[in-house]
Design a protein around this motif. Structure first.
Motif, short mmCIF file in Angstrom:
data_model
loop_
_atom_site.label_atom_id
_atom_site.label_comp_id
_atom_site.label_asym_id
_atom_site.label_seq_id
_atom_site.Cartn_x
_atom_site.Cartn_y
_atom_site.Cartn_z
N TRP A 173 0.82 -1.21 0.00
CA TRP A 173 0.00 0.00 0.00
C TRP A 173 0.86 1.27 0.00
CZ3 TRP A 173 -4.89 1.65 -0.71
CH2 TRP A 173 -5.85 0.67 -0.92
N ARG A 174 1.97 1.24 0.72
CA ARG A 174 2.87 2.40 0.70
C ARG A 174 3.40 2.63 -0.71
NH1 ARG A 174 4.54 0.57 5.97
NH2 ARG A 174 6.13 -0.77 5.03
N ALA A 175 3.79 1.55 -1.38
CA ALA A 175 4.31 1.67 -2.75
C ALA A 175 3.22 2.17 -3.70
CB ALA A 175 4.85 0.32 -3.21
N LEU A 176 2.00 1.67 -3.52
CA LEU A 176 0.89 2.09 -4.37
C LEU A 176 0.58 3.58 -4.20
CD1 LEU A 176 -1.52 1.59 -6.24
CD2 LEU A 176 -2.79 0.74 -4.25
N LEU A 177 0.49 4.03 -2.95
CA LEU A 177 0.19 5.43 -2.68
C LEU A 177 1.28 6.35 -3.20
CD1 LEU A 177 -1.27 5.10 0.93
CD2 LEU A 177 -2.54 5.59 -1.17
N ALA A 178 2.52 5.87 -3.19
CA ALA A 178 3.63 6.67 -3.72
C ALA A 178 3.46 6.87 -5.23
CB ALA A 178 4.96 5.99 -3.42
N GLN A 179 2.98 5.84 -5.92
CA GLN A 179 2.75 5.97 -7.37
C GLN A 179 1.63 6.96 -7.66
OE1 GLN A 179 4.48 4.57 -10.01
NE2 GLN A 179 5.93 4.05 -8.38
N VAL A 180 0.56 6.89 -6.88
CA VAL A 180 -0.56 7.82 -7.08
C VAL A 180 -0.11 9.25 -6.82
CG1 VAL A 180 -2.87 8.46 -6.29
CG2 VAL A 180 -2.27 6.04 -6.55
N ALA A 181 0.73 9.44 -5.81
CA ALA A 181 1.25 10.77 -5.50
C ALA A 181 2.07 11.34 -6.65
CB ALA A 181 2.09 10.71 -4.23
N GLN A 182 2.61 10.46 -7.49
CA GLN A 182 3.39 10.90 -8.65
C GLN A 182 2.54 11.09 -9.90
OE1 GLN A 182 6.79 8.25 -9.19
NE2 GLN A 182 7.12 8.18 -6.98
N GLY A 183 1.21 10.92 -9.76
CA GLY A 183 0.32 11.18 -10.88
C GLY A 183 -0.20 9.96 -11.60
N VAL A 184 0.15 8.75 -11.14
CA VAL A 184 -0.35 7.54 -11.77
C VAL A 184 -1.80 7.31 -11.34
CG1 VAL A 184 -0.09 5.02 -11.88
CG2 VAL A 184 1.94 6.49 -11.87
N THR A 185 -2.64 6.90 -12.27
CA THR A 185 -4.01 6.51 -11.96
C THR A 185 -4.01 5.04 -11.58
OG1 THR A 185 -4.81 8.04 -13.65
CG2 THR A 185 -6.38 6.41 -12.82
N ALA A 186 -4.62 4.69 -10.45
CA ALA A 186 -4.59 3.30 -9.98
C ALA A 186 -6.00 2.81 -9.68
CB ALA A 186 -3.72 3.17 -8.73
N VAL A 187 -6.27 1.57 -10.09
CA VAL A 187 -7.55 0.92 -9.81
C VAL A 187 -7.25 -0.39 -9.10
CG1 VAL A 187 -9.66 -0.06 -10.77
CG2 VAL A 187 -8.58 1.92 -11.88
N VAL A 188 -7.79 -0.53 -7.89
CA VAL A 188 -7.59 -1.74 -7.09
C VAL A 188 -8.89 -2.53 -7.06
CG1 VAL A 188 -6.97 -2.66 -4.83
CG2 VAL A 188 -5.88 -0.56 -5.65
N SER A 189 -8.86 -3.72 -7.64
CA SER A 189 -10.03 -4.60 -7.61
C SER A 189 -9.98 -5.42 -6.33
CB SER A 189 -10.02 -5.52 -8.83
OG SER A 189 -11.05 -6.48 -8.75
N SER A 190 -11.06 -5.39 -5.55
CA SER A 190 -11.05 -6.08 -4.26
C SER A 190 -12.47 -6.41 -3.82
CB SER A 190 -10.38 -5.20 -3.20
OG SER A 190 -10.41 -5.82 -1.94
N HIS A 191 -12.58 -7.50 -3.06
CA HIS A 191 -13.87 -7.82 -2.42
C HIS A 191 -13.84 -7.41 -0.96
CE1 HIS A 191 -11.39 -11.33 -1.39
NE2 HIS A 191 -12.12 -11.38 -0.29
N ASP A 192 -12.72 -6.80 -0.52
CA ASP A 192 -12.54 -6.40 0.88
C ASP A 192 -12.94 -4.94 1.07
OD1 ASP A 192 -11.75 -5.84 3.44
OD2 ASP A 192 -9.66 -6.45 3.19
N PRO A 193 -14.07 -4.67 1.71
CA PRO A 193 -14.50 -3.28 1.88
C PRO A 193 -13.55 -2.45 2.74
CG PRO A 193 -15.89 -4.74 3.18
CD PRO A 193 -15.05 -5.60 2.30
N ALA A 194 -12.79 -3.11 3.63
CA ALA A 194 -11.87 -2.36 4.48
C ALA A 194 -10.78 -1.69 3.64
CB ALA A 194 -11.25 -3.29 5.52
N GLU A 195 -10.22 -2.41 2.70
CA GLU A 195 -9.19 -1.82 1.85
C GLU A 195 -9.81 -0.82 0.87
OE1 GLU A 195 -6.58 -4.61 0.02
OE2 GLU A 195 -5.48 -4.93 1.88
N ALA A 196 -11.00 -1.11 0.39
CA ALA A 196 -11.67 -0.18 -0.51
C ALA A 196 -11.91 1.17 0.16
CB ALA A 196 -13.00 -0.77 -0.97
#
Length: 239
Positions: A173-196
């Protein structure tokens, strides 16, 4: 704000089975989205449409400026994809897996891309190890590095933390958020509402239909949203 992906009444059918039933959505550029729903809701079909692995049976749309029903010549190199089941060759080392994928992608300077991946994701210590000998957390870290090899504009992650322990989930999640902070668009597919609940935006699918599109705060009551986010953070704590 511009959209990385737009669907207008998009449907997908496999024979008599309807996988998506006329959904319309707009995924804003440079933001983090959760694609939620139970198994069979249409999450994987939506991801495959965005990647260009499927074409719609009806409706229209675009991804990174390219028509949804076009051959994904332009958009595919700009999309990073990480599946739940890491697509690594167990008999190859971590470095060999990265070099192989860089070659398949046709990257202009593959050696530089691999060196950047090893540095950025802290993989030098396992570069010579066989992928098949890695723990689940390390496999996901390598898979994430593979998804970012081409420095994509759009990142798609399918159940990326399934089976990971708390520390590995937090790292991803830290790595993912770092990418979004740099302008990358990210879509996470999940059945877990906590992470969503940790994402900026939410898409909820049910039986092939889009039931909700908006911010988590507009979907869950404040107390439930807070509880979900707390549960997500607890789940990322070292055991």
């Amino acid at each position: 704000m511009s959209s990385a992906a737009e669907f207008e009444q998009v449907g997908v059918r496999f024979g008599r089975t309807t996988a998506l039933d006329g959904i319309s959505l707009a995924i804003e550029t440079g933001s983090l989205w959760a694609l939620c729903g139970p198994n069979g809701a249409g999450k994987s079909t939506t991801v495959k449409l965005i990647c260009g692995l499927l074409r719609p049976s009806s409706g229209h749309g675009s991804v990174l400026g390219e028509a949804l029903d076009a051959r994904p010549v332009r958009r595919r190199p700009q999309i990073g994809y990480m599946s739940q089941h890491t697509m690594l060759y167990d008999e190859l080392s971590v470095a060999e897996n990265l070099h192989f994928r860089a070659g398949v992608m046709g990257l202009h300077r593959p050696r530089d891309a691999v060196a950047r991946a090893l540095d950025s994701h802290g993989l030098h210590g396992v570069a010579g190890q066989r992928a098949g000998a890695l723990s689940g957390g390390w496999r996901q870290r390598v898979a994430f590095a593979v998804a970012l090899l081409a420095q994509p504009r759009l990142l798609l992650l399918d159940e990326p933390t399934a089976g990971l322990d708390g520390e590995a989930r937090a790292e991803l999640w830290r790595a993912l958020l770092a990418q979004v902070a740099q302008g990358v668009t990210a879509v996470v597919s999940s059945h877990d509402p906590a992470e969503a609940a940790l994402c900026e935006h939410l898409l909820v699918l049910e039986q092939g239909r889009l039931r909700f599109q908006g911010r988590p705060a507009d979907y869950w009551p404040a107390t439930e949203l807070a509880a979900l986010r707390t549960a997500a953070l607890i789940g990322m704590s070292p055991r």
